[in-house]
Design a protein around this motif. Structure first.
Motif, PDB file in Angstrom:
ATOM      1  N   PRO A  33       0.820  -1.219   0.000  1.00  0.00           N
ATOM      2  CA  PRO A  33       0.000   0.000   0.000  1.00  0.00           C
ATOM      3  C   PRO A  33       0.857   1.275   0.000  1.00  0.00           C
ATOM      4  O   PRO A  33       1.910   1.323   0.616  1.00  0.00           O
ATOM      5  N   ASN A  34       0.401   2.261  -0.730  1.00  0.00           N
ATOM      6  CA  ASN A  34       1.046   3.569  -0.827  1.00  0.00           C
ATOM      7  C   ASN A  34       2.429   3.533  -1.479  1.00  0.00           C
ATOM      8  O   ASN A  34       3.215   4.452  -1.306  1.00  0.00           O
ATOM      9  N   ASN A  35       2.754   2.464  -2.200  1.00  0.00           N
ATOM     10  CA  ASN A  35       4.022   2.383  -2.925  1.00  0.00           C
ATOM     11  C   ASN A  35       3.716   1.966  -4.353  1.00  0.00           C
ATOM     12  O   ASN A  35       3.163   0.907  -4.588  1.00  0.00           O
ATOM     13  N   LYS A  36       4.082   2.787  -5.313  1.00  0.00           N
ATOM     14  CA  LYS A  36       3.770   2.521  -6.719  1.00  0.00           C
ATOM     15  C   LYS A  36       4.936   1.889  -7.467  1.00  0.00           C
ATOM     16  O   LYS A  36       5.034   1.994  -8.675  1.00  0.00           O
ATOM     17  N   ASN A  37       5.822   1.209  -6.713  1.00  0.00           N
ATOM     18  CA  ASN A  37       6.968   0.545  -7.326  1.00  0.00           C
ATOM     19  C   ASN A  37       6.963  -0.943  -6.982  1.00  0.00           C
ATOM     20  O   ASN A  37       6.374  -1.353  -5.989  1.00  0.00           O
ATOM     21  N   SER A  62       3.873  -0.628 -15.692  1.00  0.00           N
ATOM     22  CA  SER A  62       4.483   0.543 -15.053  1.00  0.00           C
ATOM     23  C   SER A  62       4.809   1.601 -16.101  1.00  0.00           C
ATOM     24  O   SER A  62       4.902   1.315 -17.288  1.00  0.00           O
ATOM     25  N   SER A  63       4.977   2.829 -15.622  1.00  0.00           N
ATOM     26  CA  SER A  63       5.310   3.922 -16.533  1.00  0.00           C
ATOM     27  C   SER A  63       6.715   3.771 -17.102  1.00  0.00           C
ATOM     28  O   SER A  63       6.977   4.124 -18.236  1.00  0.00           O
ATOM     29  N   TYR A  64       7.643   3.256 -16.274  1.00  0.00           N
ATOM     30  CA  TYR A  64       8.991   2.991 -16.771  1.00  0.00           C
ATOM     31  C   TYR A  64       9.646   1.880 -15.962  1.00  0.00           C
ATOM     32  O   TYR A  64       9.245   1.592 -14.841  1.00  0.00           O
ATOM     33  N   THR A  65      10.633   1.260 -16.593  1.00  0.00           N
ATOM     34  CA  THR A  65      11.313   0.090 -16.046  1.00  0.00           C
ATOM     35  C   THR A  65      12.809   0.340 -16.117  1.00  0.00           C
ATOM     36  O   THR A  65      13.295   0.885 -17.101  1.00  0.00           O
ATOM     37  N   GLU A  66      13.531  -0.043 -15.047  1.00  0.00           N
ATOM     38  CA  GLU A  66      14.981   0.169 -15.016  1.00  0.00           C
ATOM     39  C   GLU A  66      15.705  -1.085 -14.531  1.00  0.00           C
ATOM     40  O   GLU A  66      15.166  -1.865 -13.748  1.00  0.00           O
ATOM     41  N   LEU A  67      16.937  -1.241 -14.991  1.00  0.00           N
ATOM     42  CA  LEU A  67      17.836  -2.274 -14.495  1.00  0.00           C
ATOM     43  C   LEU A  67      18.542  -1.700 -13.275  1.00  0.00           C
ATOM     44  O   LEU A  67      19.028  -0.563 -13.315  1.00  0.00           O
ATOM     45  N   HIS A  68      18.604  -2.479 -12.197  1.00  0.00           N
ATOM     46  CA  HIS A  68      19.177  -1.975 -10.944  1.00  0.00           C
ATOM     47  C   HIS A  68      20.114  -2.996 -10.309  1.00  0.00           C
ATOM     48  O   HIS A  68      20.031  -4.186 -10.579  1.00  0.00           O
ATOM     49  N   THR A  69      20.971  -2.478  -9.435  1.00  0.00           N
ATOM     50  CA  THR A  69      21.797  -3.298  -8.561  1.00  0.00           C
ATOM     51  C   THR A  69      21.888  -2.587  -7.215  1.00  0.00           C
ATOM     52  O   THR A  69      21.318  -1.505  -7.034  1.00  0.00           O
ATOM     53  N   PHE A 105       8.563   1.136 -12.016  1.00  0.00           N
ATOM     54  CA  PHE A 105       8.264   2.410 -11.369  1.00  0.00           C
ATOM     55  C   PHE A 105       6.925   2.966 -11.830  1.00  0.00           C
ATOM     56  O   PHE A 105       6.550   2.836 -12.991  1.00  0.00           O
ATOM     57  N   ASP A 106       6.239   3.631 -10.908  1.00  0.00           N
ATOM     58  CA  ASP A 106       4.957   4.277 -11.175  1.00  0.00           C
ATOM     59  C   ASP A 106       3.958   3.268 -11.754  1.00  0.00           C
ATOM     60  O   ASP A 106       3.477   3.405 -12.877  1.00  0.00           O
ATOM     61  N   LEU A 107       3.662   2.238 -10.938  1.00  0.00           N
ATOM     62  CA  LEU A 107       2.713   1.212 -11.360  1.00  0.00           C
ATOM     63  C   LEU A 107       1.371   1.832 -11.717  1.00  0.00           C
ATOM     64  O   LEU A 107       0.878   2.721 -11.021  1.00  0.00           O
TER      65      LEU A 107
END
Length: 148
Positions: A33-37, A62-69, A105-107
């Motif tokens: 809840p309250n998290n759009k990621n 989602s509005s955008y997708t990123e590769l992360h570490t 991000f930004d589901l």
């Protein structure tokens, strides 16, 4: 041999790299809840004799997708965006919490346990792979990261 034919064959062989990629154990984290990621985690195996890298990911949720570490900096764990995720030749890479992963991000709507999402991975050889029916799982919350 004609150079055009030779170059064409080289490109054809090079573009087969993503076909040698096997995806397993893919899942998405249910949103809280309250998290759009959210994040997508998976295992990826490279059966080719050459390295291959994921250079982008896309999805419809989602509005955008990123590769992360994650990196340790000044005694703190920090989530950071990366340009690519390398899967070495004849090896595997596991995307998991606290390590490499794919961020959503930004589901557009919350991800609920038991539903599914799809994800397109794009590779450095110009190929892409669509992963259908990635199950959304309810998981324990991740520890908060310092995002300075």
């Amino acid at each position: 041999m004609n150079k055009k034919i030779f170059l064409g064959l080289g490109c054809a062989l090079f573009s087969l790299n993503a076909a040698n990629v096997e995806i397993s154990e893919a899942y998405a984290r249910a949103s809280v809840p309250n998290n759009k990621n959210s994040a997508i985690l998976l295992k990826i195996k490279n059966k080719a004799n050459t390295d291959i890298s994921i250079i982008a990911a896309n999805n419809d949720n989602s509005s955008y997708t990123e590769l992360h570490t994650h990196k340790h900096e000044n005694g703190m764990m920090k989530m950071v965006k990366v340009d690519k995720l390398l899967i070495p030749a004849n090896s595997s890479l596991e995307l998991k919490p606290g390590s490499d992963h794919i961020m959503l991000f930004d589901l557009k709507e919350p991800l609920k346990a038991g539903t599914s999402v799809k994800l397109e991975l794009k590779f450095d050889d110009g190929d892409s792979k669509m992963i259908e029916n990635i199950i959304v799982k309810e998981l324990k919350p991740m520890k908060k990261m310092n995002n300075k």
